[in-house]
Design a protein around this motif. Structure first.
Motif, PDB file in Angstrom:
ATOM      1  N   GLU A   8      -1.357  -1.846   6.632  1.00 50.16           N
ATOM      2  CA  GLU A   8      -1.782  -0.905   5.767  1.00 50.16           C
ATOM      3  C   GLU A   8      -0.803  -0.524   4.884  1.00 50.16           C
ATOM      4  OE1 GLU A   8      -1.887   2.722   8.242  1.00 50.16           O
ATOM      5  OE2 GLU A   8      -3.548   1.767   9.476  1.00 50.16           O
ATOM      6  N   PRO A   9      -0.883  -0.369   3.685  1.00 50.12           N
ATOM      7  CA  PRO A   9      -0.018  -0.233   2.676  1.00 50.12           C
ATOM      8  C   PRO A   9       1.128   0.687   2.952  1.00 50.12           C
ATOM      9  CG  PRO A   9      -2.007  -0.074   1.453  1.00 50.12           C
ATOM     10  CD  PRO A   9      -2.281   0.093   3.125  1.00 50.12           C
ATOM     11  N   GLY A  10       2.247   0.316   2.663  1.00 51.17           N
ATOM     12  CA  GLY A  10       3.578   1.030   2.881  1.00 51.17           C
ATOM     13  C   GLY A  10       4.335   0.225   3.810  1.00 51.17           C
ATOM     14  N   VAL A  32       1.299  -3.279  -0.911  1.00 49.77           N
ATOM     15  CA  VAL A  32       0.792  -2.359  -1.871  1.00 49.77           C
ATOM     16  C   VAL A  32      -0.559  -2.354  -1.511  1.00 49.77           C
ATOM     17  CG1 VAL A  32       0.582  -2.049  -4.350  1.00 49.77           C
ATOM     18  CG2 VAL A  32       2.903  -2.860  -3.515  1.00 49.77           C
ATOM     19  N   ARG A  33      -1.051  -3.490  -1.628  1.00 53.94           N
ATOM     20  CA  ARG A  33      -2.459  -3.601  -1.545  1.00 53.94           C
ATOM     21  C   ARG A  33      -2.855  -4.514  -0.341  1.00 53.94           C
ATOM     22  NH1 ARG A  33      -5.696  -7.707  -3.150  1.00 53.94           N
ATOM     23  NH2 ARG A  33      -4.048  -8.634  -4.401  1.00 53.94           N
ATOM     24  N   ASP A  37      -9.619  -9.827  -0.707  1.00 49.74           N
ATOM     25  CA  ASP A  37      -9.300 -10.700  -1.664  1.00 49.74           C
ATOM     26  C   ASP A  37      -7.857 -11.238  -1.182  1.00 49.74           C
ATOM     27  OD1 ASP A  37     -11.510 -10.662  -3.157  1.00 49.74           O
ATOM     28  OD2 ASP A  37     -10.535  -9.044  -4.315  1.00 49.74           O
ATOM     29  N   GLY A  38      -7.016 -10.333  -0.597  1.00 51.75           N
ATOM     30  CA  GLY A  38      -5.830 -10.807  -0.119  1.00 51.75           C
ATOM     31  C   GLY A  38      -4.835  -9.593   0.029  1.00 51.75           C
ATOM     32  N   VAL A  39      -3.547  -9.933  -0.303  1.00 54.06           N
ATOM     33  CA  VAL A  39      -2.647  -8.898  -0.440  1.00 54.06           C
ATOM     34  C   VAL A  39      -1.481  -8.758  -1.726  1.00 54.06           C
ATOM     35  CG1 VAL A  39      -2.429  -8.930   2.233  1.00 54.06           C
ATOM     36  CG2 VAL A  39      -0.999 -10.251   0.826  1.00 54.06           C
ATOM     37  N   GLU A  40      -1.136  -7.642  -1.967  1.00 57.48           N
ATOM     38  CA  GLU A  40       0.073  -7.534  -2.964  1.00 57.48           C
ATOM     39  C   GLU A  40       1.112  -6.906  -2.223  1.00 57.48           C
ATOM     40  OE1 GLU A  40       0.966  -5.494  -7.147  1.00 57.48           O
ATOM     41  OE2 GLU A  40      -1.303  -5.809  -6.649  1.00 57.48           O
ATOM     42  N   VAL A  41       2.556  -7.761  -2.461  1.00 53.97           N
ATOM     43  CA  VAL A  41       3.649  -7.305  -2.029  1.00 53.97           C
ATOM     44  C   VAL A  41       4.668  -6.966  -3.133  1.00 53.97           C
ATOM     45  CG1 VAL A  41       5.548  -7.966  -0.572  1.00 53.97           C
ATOM     46  CG2 VAL A  41       3.199  -8.869   0.068  1.00 53.97           C
ATOM     47  N   ALA A  42       5.332  -5.517  -2.884  1.00 50.99           N
ATOM     48  CA  ALA A  42       6.167  -5.220  -3.983  1.00 50.99           C
ATOM     49  C   ALA A  42       7.497  -5.595  -3.436  1.00 50.99           C
ATOM     50  CB  ALA A  42       6.405  -3.764  -3.909  1.00 50.99           C
ATOM     51  N   THR A  43       7.956  -6.851  -4.103  1.00 52.45           N
ATOM     52  CA  THR A  43       9.397  -7.548  -3.793  1.00 52.45           C
ATOM     53  C   THR A  43      10.472  -6.943  -4.733  1.00 52.45           C
ATOM     54  OG1 THR A  43       9.076  -9.528  -5.361  1.00 52.45           O
ATOM     55  CG2 THR A  43       7.952  -9.597  -3.325  1.00 52.45           C
ATOM     56  N   ARG A  60       4.987  -8.097  10.230  1.00 55.21           N
ATOM     57  CA  ARG A  60       5.662  -6.839   9.798  1.00 55.21           C
ATOM     58  C   ARG A  60       7.147  -7.218   9.912  1.00 55.21           C
ATOM     59  NH1 ARG A  60       3.423  -1.766  12.531  1.00 55.21           N
ATOM     60  NH2 ARG A  60       4.830  -0.798  10.950  1.00 55.21           N
ATOM     61  N   VAL A  61       8.099  -6.471   9.212  1.00 58.02           N
ATOM     62  CA  VAL A  61       9.634  -6.799   9.227  1.00 58.02           C
ATOM     63  C   VAL A  61      10.108  -5.579   9.225  1.00 58.02           C
ATOM     64  CG1 VAL A  61       9.601  -9.086   8.273  1.00 58.02           C
ATOM     65  CG2 VAL A  61       9.884  -7.258   6.768  1.00 58.02           C
ATOM     66  N   PRO A  62      11.587  -5.295   9.864  1.00 56.39           N
ATOM     67  CA  PRO A  62      12.220  -4.178  10.009  1.00 56.39           C
ATOM     68  C   PRO A  62      12.570  -3.458   8.453  1.00 56.39           C
ATOM     69  CG  PRO A  62      13.514  -5.818  10.967  1.00 56.39           C
ATOM     70  CD  PRO A  62      12.337  -6.299  10.518  1.00 56.39           C
TER      71      PRO A  62
END
Length: 69
Positions: A8-10, A32-33, A37-43, A60-62
């Motif tokens: 889930e986003p967040g 983020v998404r 279609d896939g995912v989007e990660v805010a790095t 998932r990571v801490p």
């Protein structure tokens, strides 16, 4: 269902994916998404969109460690 569809986003995640050169890269950060279609990660370096076909593995990571003073 693929493993990342349950995310889930967040959430903070790491996604290993095949990049355009054919090697693997990792995206670590806040999700983020997530959709068909896939995912989007805010790095730290900005958003990374990863197509579903390129995702190799992830989890998932801490939370990130706070910066030192």
């Amino acid at each position: 269902m693929t493993f990342w569809r349950a995310w889930e986003p967040g959430m903070r995640v790491v996604v290993r994916y095949r990049n355009d050169e054919g090697s693997f890269s990792d995206a670590v950060g806040e999700l983020v998404r997530v959709d068909d279609d896939g995912v989007e990660v805010a790095t730290k370096r900005g958003p990374v969109s990863v197509s579903a076909a390129a995702i190799a593995i992830g989890k998932r990571v801490p939370p990130a460690v706070p910066p030192r003073r």
